[in-house]
Design a protein around this motif. Sequence first.
Motif, PDB file in Angstrom:
ATOM      1  N   LEU A 124      37.914 -40.476  70.160  1.00  0.00           N
ATOM      2  CA  LEU A 124      37.671 -39.919  68.836  1.00  0.00           C
ATOM      3  C   LEU A 124      36.193 -40.056  68.469  1.00  0.00           C
ATOM      4  N   PHE A 125      35.577 -38.923  68.109  1.00  0.00           N
ATOM      5  CA  PHE A 125      34.196 -38.909  67.621  1.00  0.00           C
ATOM      6  C   PHE A 125      34.224 -38.642  66.113  1.00  0.00           C
ATOM      7  N   PHE A 126      33.559 -39.496  65.337  1.00  0.00           N
ATOM      8  CA  PHE A 126      33.391 -39.245  63.912  1.00  0.00           C
ATOM      9  C   PHE A 126      31.989 -38.689  63.684  1.00  0.00           C
ATOM     10  N   ILE A 127      31.900 -37.534  62.999  1.00  0.00           N
ATOM     11  CA  ILE A 127      30.600 -36.941  62.693  1.00  0.00           C
ATOM     12  C   ILE A 127      30.545 -36.635  61.198  1.00  0.00           C
ATOM     13  N   ASP A 128      29.335 -36.360  60.693  1.00  0.00           N
ATOM     14  CA  ASP A 128      29.159 -36.188  59.257  1.00  0.00           C
ATOM     15  C   ASP A 128      29.111 -34.739  58.789  1.00  0.00           C
ATOM     16  N   GLU A 129      28.943 -33.798  59.715  1.00  0.00           N
ATOM     17  CA  GLU A 129      28.948 -32.400  59.290  1.00  0.00           C
ATOM     18  C   GLU A 129      29.466 -31.509  60.406  1.00  0.00           C
ATOM     19  N   VAL A 130      30.239 -30.505  60.011  1.00  0.00           N
ATOM     20  CA  VAL A 130      30.878 -29.609  60.965  1.00  0.00           C
ATOM     21  C   VAL A 130      29.847 -28.883  61.825  1.00  0.00           C
ATOM     22  N   ALA A 131      28.681 -28.550  61.249  1.00  0.00           N
ATOM     23  CA  ALA A 131      27.677 -27.777  61.972  1.00  0.00           C
ATOM     24  C   ALA A 131      27.223 -28.457  63.251  1.00  0.00           C
ATOM     25  N   LYS A 132      27.361 -29.775  63.318  1.00  0.00           N
ATOM     26  CA  LYS A 132      26.979 -30.484  64.547  1.00  0.00           C
ATOM     27  C   LYS A 132      27.980 -30.195  65.680  1.00  0.00           C
ATOM     28  N   TYR A 133      29.161 -29.731  65.320  1.00  0.00           N
ATOM     29  CA  TYR A 133      30.183 -29.450  66.333  1.00  0.00           C
ATOM     30  C   TYR A 133      30.424 -27.941  66.512  1.00  0.00           C
ATOM     31  N   ARG A 134      30.475 -27.196  65.409  1.00  0.00           N
ATOM     32  CA  ARG A 134      30.711 -25.743  65.474  1.00  0.00           C
ATOM     33  C   ARG A 134      29.731 -25.028  64.559  1.00  0.00           C
ATOM     34  N   GLN A 135      29.184 -23.918  65.077  1.00  0.00           N
ATOM     35  CA  GLN A 135      28.332 -23.073  64.258  1.00  0.00           C
ATOM     36  C   GLN A 135      28.801 -21.626  64.402  1.00  0.00           C
ATOM     37  N   TYR A 136      28.262 -20.759  63.547  1.00  0.00           N
ATOM     38  CA  TYR A 136      28.692 -19.358  63.540  1.00  0.00           C
ATOM     39  C   TYR A 136      27.467 -18.454  63.466  1.00  0.00           C
ATOM     40  N   ASP A 137      27.460 -17.430  64.339  1.00  0.00           N
ATOM     41  CA  ASP A 137      26.406 -16.410  64.285  1.00  0.00           C
ATOM     42  C   ASP A 137      27.066 -15.039  64.338  1.00  0.00           C
ATOM     43  N   GLU A 138      26.249 -14.018  64.639  1.00  0.00           N
ATOM     44  CA  GLU A 138      26.793 -12.658  64.655  1.00  0.00           C
ATOM     45  C   GLU A 138      27.905 -12.485  65.674  1.00  0.00           C
ATOM     46  N   SER A 139      27.833 -13.249  66.755  1.00  0.00           N
ATOM     47  CA  SER A 139      28.830 -13.102  67.813  1.00  0.00           C
ATOM     48  C   SER A 139      30.117 -13.869  67.517  1.00  0.00           C
ATOM     49  N   GLY A 140      30.072 -14.724  66.487  1.00  0.00           N
ATOM     50  CA  GLY A 140      31.260 -15.506  66.152  1.00  0.00           C
ATOM     51  C   GLY A 140      31.019 -16.994  66.279  1.00  0.00           C
ATOM     52  N   GLU A 141      31.992 -17.711  66.793  1.00  0.00           N
ATOM     53  CA  GLU A 141      31.943 -19.162  66.881  1.00  0.00           C
ATOM     54  C   GLU A 141      31.148 -19.606  68.099  1.00  0.00           C
ATOM     55  N   VAL A 142      30.208 -20.538  67.918  1.00  0.00           N
ATOM     56  CA  VAL A 142      29.420 -21.072  69.034  1.00  0.00           C
ATOM     57  C   VAL A 142      29.407 -22.591  68.947  1.00  0.00           C
ATOM     58  N   LEU A 143      29.050 -23.224  70.052  1.00  0.00           N
ATOM     59  CA  LEU A 143      29.008 -24.680  70.104  1.00  0.00           C
ATOM     60  C   LEU A 143      27.888 -25.226  69.240  1.00  0.00           C
ATOM     61  N   GLY A 144      28.180 -26.301  68.513  1.00  0.00           N
ATOM     62  CA  GLY A 144      27.146 -27.008  67.787  1.00  0.00           C
ATOM     63  C   GLY A 144      26.422 -27.967  68.720  1.00  0.00           C
ATOM     64  N   GLU A 145      25.473 -28.691  68.150  1.00  0.00           N
ATOM     65  CA  GLU A 145      24.622 -29.581  68.943  1.00  0.00           C
ATOM     66  C   GLU A 145      25.423 -30.643  69.689  1.00  0.00           C
ATOM     67  N   TYR A 146      26.346 -31.292  69.010  1.00  0.00           N
ATOM     68  CA  TYR A 146      27.113 -32.362  69.643  1.00  0.00           C
ATOM     69  C   TYR A 146      28.084 -31.806  70.678  1.00  0.00           C
ATOM     70  N   ALA A 147      28.664 -30.642  70.409  1.00  0.00           N
ATOM     71  CA  ALA A 147      29.584 -30.041  71.375  1.00  0.00           C
ATOM     72  C   ALA A 147      28.845 -29.666  72.656  1.00  0.00           C
ATOM     73  N   GLN A 148      27.605 -29.160  72.527  1.00  0.00           N
ATOM     74  CA  GLN A 148      26.799 -28.845  73.715  1.00  0.00           C
ATOM     75  C   GLN A 148      26.515 -30.117  74.514  1.00  0.00           C
ATOM     76  N   MET A 149      26.087 -31.164  73.803  1.00  0.00           N
ATOM     77  CA  MET A 149      25.825 -32.444  74.489  1.00  0.00           C
ATOM     78  C   MET A 149      27.080 -32.924  75.204  1.00  0.00           C
ATOM     79  N   PHE A 150      28.200 -32.827  74.511  1.00  0.00           N
ATOM     80  CA  PHE A 150      29.446 -33.316  75.104  1.00  0.00           C
ATOM     81  C   PHE A 150      29.754 -32.591  76.407  1.00  0.00           C
ATOM     82  N   GLU A 151      29.677 -31.274  76.403  1.00  0.00           N
ATOM     83  CA  GLU A 151      30.045 -30.515  77.607  1.00  0.00           C
ATOM     84  C   GLU A 151      29.097 -30.815  78.762  1.00  0.00           C
ATOM     85  N   GLU A 152      27.805 -30.985  78.463  1.00  0.00           N
ATOM     86  CA  GLU A 152      26.853 -31.316  79.522  1.00  0.00           C
ATOM     87  C   GLU A 152      27.132 -32.703  80.105  1.00  0.00           C
ATOM     88  N   GLU A 153      27.341 -33.678  79.226  1.00  0.00           N
ATOM     89  CA  GLU A 153      27.570 -35.050  79.696  1.00  0.00           C
ATOM     90  C   GLU A 153      28.946 -35.175  80.360  1.00  0.00           C
TER      91      GLU A 153
END
Length: 1015
Positions: free
Chosen positions: A421-450
Amino acid sequence: MKLKFKTQEYQTRAVEALADCFAGQPFSSGIRYRIDPGEDMSLMKPMQRDMYASPEPDDAGFKNAALELTELELLSNIRTVQRRQNLPLSDGLKKDDKTGCPYNLDVEMETGTGKTYVYLKSMFELKQRYGWSKFIVVVPSIAIREGVYKSLQITADHFLESYGEKARFFVYNSKQLHNLESFSSDAGISVMVINVQAFNSRSADNRRIYDELDDFQSRRPIDVIKANRPILFLDEPQKMEGGKTLSSLNEFNPLFIVRYSATHKTTYNKIHRLDALDAYNQKLVKKISVHGVTTKGLTGTDAYLYLENIETAKDKPPVAWVEYEEKSASGVKRKRRKLSKGDNLHELSGGLDQYKGFVASDIDARVDQLSFTNGVELTAGEVTVDVTEKALRRIQIREAIKAHFQKEQQLFSQGVKVLTLFFIDEVAKYRQYDESGEVLGEYAQMFEEEYKCQLNQVQTLEDSEYNRYLKGISTSDTHNGYFSIDKKSKRLVDPKTKARATETDDVDAYDLILKDKERLLSFEEPTRFIFSHSALREGWDNPNVFVICTLKHSDNTISRRQEVGRGLRLAVNQLGDRMDDPMTVHDINELTVVASESYKDFVTALQRDISNDLSERPRVADESYFTGKLLVSDEGEVEVTPAMAKEIYRYLLKNDYTDSADHITEVYHQAKRDGTLAELPEALQPYAQQIFQLIDSVFSNAQLPHIGDGRKAKLNPLNENFHKKEFQELWERINRKAAYSVSFDSNELIEKCVGYLDLKLSVKRLEYQVQRGTQKAEASYQDLTSGQAFTVKESQRVKYNGTLHSAVQYDLIGRLTESTQLTRRTVAAILSKIQPKTFKQYQMNPEDFMAQAARLINEQKASMVVEHISYDPINEQHSQEIFTIEKPENQLEGAYRANRHVYDYVVTDSKIERDFVEELDTGKEVVVYAKLPRSFFIPTPVGNYNPDWAIAFNEDDVKHVYFVAETKGSMSSLELREIEQAKIKCATEFFDTIATAKVKYDVVDSYDKLMNIVR
């Protein structure tokens, strides 16, 4: 999968503590009354009449019967319950002026021990004993409300089996008021779950509970509720202590209030205690390890350097895993590598100036420290001060993934799914949204790489079940985020928390994490890593959370106990069974916390939190502490006299178990861990168990749970001893699996139970209390109206020697049938054959008679089961994979460096076991031995049994070449717990069935005893 529930003794004690407070209350099936019908229903539309019409023509309701005990009788009952647990005795019934309720009880239970289960079971017990059936659970937040509702759902079948009925339950909703009609009119158990916001908020929806409503026949919902005289259970009452909240509770007109929490702020009449120390020492919750990640300043340098851990290997010097920066053709990048003594970071980095002087001078595995020639020292988990927030979070994510894989490799073969379980303070660190739809946030990108990096290190070419499991899960599917969802955009959003609030009130934030708890536990569900908002910190938990990582700044307003609370519950396997075998519970159940501060700082704060919450515990073990305490033995109850208290006190002093300030010393706790406690004086020995419980109740810093540093866990590899032919032959002889069957004669069981009851049954006589008082010379009007005009001058407790004539109609045979799982015919036969003087005790105290008789019958039943067990070999064997899949990890400081063991190190649990291993490893008669993995077990009717040792001897030196041993500190059967005796007997039968003449199984307490058997 479906979570399973079983009757646990420690939970039953909490339930009985509450029920026993009302001993003597007559049973009533509910007081019948006419529900307020509101306005003339003939004026209503047909649809409205159908919705609100009472199920009976006379609008019958069934409210809780009034409490008929006097305050003196209730106080006497409460003090009896408190004395039974040696809790501080209430001087009087402490009332709550704000709620207006005169009867308030407190139950203290540590997070993760099942307090929700306890108060739900208490409802059924109160209904069975006294007929009370209307209950309201009041909670401080939506999260806890949803968790309680889920618990009501998943325990329904369990309580149906135990009590023969189901509860009707609902969550209060101001727009679904028809539930209140059913709550009032149902004669069975009715439970309403309500959060404080629903009656303590200024919003229009929440004020409806106090308003006369047109759509509720011009009635006020609160009036319909209060007519039932409900019993209130407050969950986490310390969060509902505002004056307005407490005064609002008076509107419910409660019969009495019971408060359940691990951390009471205000106490009234405490009737049960299971605090953090009790829970840890009784192994009812996970133990904790901490991976601290902190920055360290390096004077005069901007070097980035992170020390992950120190790795050890057999016959090789230790190496340090570090992350540093390296210059390449495409620029400076961060790189991980092993560092050996003498390695020069300036050269390895491609000549980066910041690493000048960084030559590894010492790598100390004992303290996990790396030293350089320039004087810089780093401890595992430390990173240089030149680190960005982003880099720190990446390190935390990496540590959490590594800890997850380590635990998963150990537990996969046992059918336990590991969650992180990861506790974070804002959703944007995990999920973000652009014109294409849902994209990985900063922490989600780090997670997948690690995750991909760690997965490559874990996966092997071996075609094992675990590797196939990992290959079947994609990186993107193995993590998920549980957050609020905006109803319009359907996007994840931060929760709507009010000013100064610590939790979200968004219902949809909890759906998956609460309502699909069972799905998360299944291997078929790919989600193993959960990202959630820190506002979701309380109100939910999952038994298989093994790693918690807080990706946020340290917050001193949040206690460390809150941070670890979501992962304390004991794990369950794929069958829904709790992994609570007392022999292995803490080997399996360990929670790793990856903290954004140093290990030392986190542990210090956590232990301070625990210590502060134990403020009510006694701190000194002097004569006055022991005097008057209650001891229980087969001969009955005994109060500790001043002479007995002096003997206990002298025993502690003589053995250095207390210091000059009468504090319990580390000497005592170490002796208890090693099984070497000095014997009590002979006169005290019948009460030894209770006396040591009294001693353990005295707080000392040495009692605080040991919190390990997970990085000090070194991989413990198999060595060449495992492949020796002697061990392989031993393994082939003992790895056969078998199924057991039990058959015995009911008549034999009846005869044994009759004799045992006649010998052992000793019912406690009821007592009554005589208090003598005088009226105050000058009593005020307030004294007269509050009942304080008299002062108690003398109090006396007198045993009641007559026959109890109770208005309660007990189903003696039914209660014993339920408690023993025997047929009514068998129970009736036992009762009909016991001696008249034995059965006469039933009249003196029916409740205690039934409790004692059930316990004694169950003991004989267990004994019979073991005596008549037989094993039949099946076409299955334990695989050698259990020695490699579990990949045991040892604390380097506490492990024994072995020569003849199949692993390099042996973990020992006590001094007796350590002494045994040292002689085993040096004995010339021993060729090879193994401490058997937890997955090697023998099924028994009283739980799976894991033997300690498998040993192969030199054929020329001994008669029994192969030996399976169990080490115990005491060889006296009277000093072994009954469950251990039963398992040992089953193991003897198992090995007699499956083993050859050259394999011997026995219980030993020393190497000398072992050699006497095998020669």
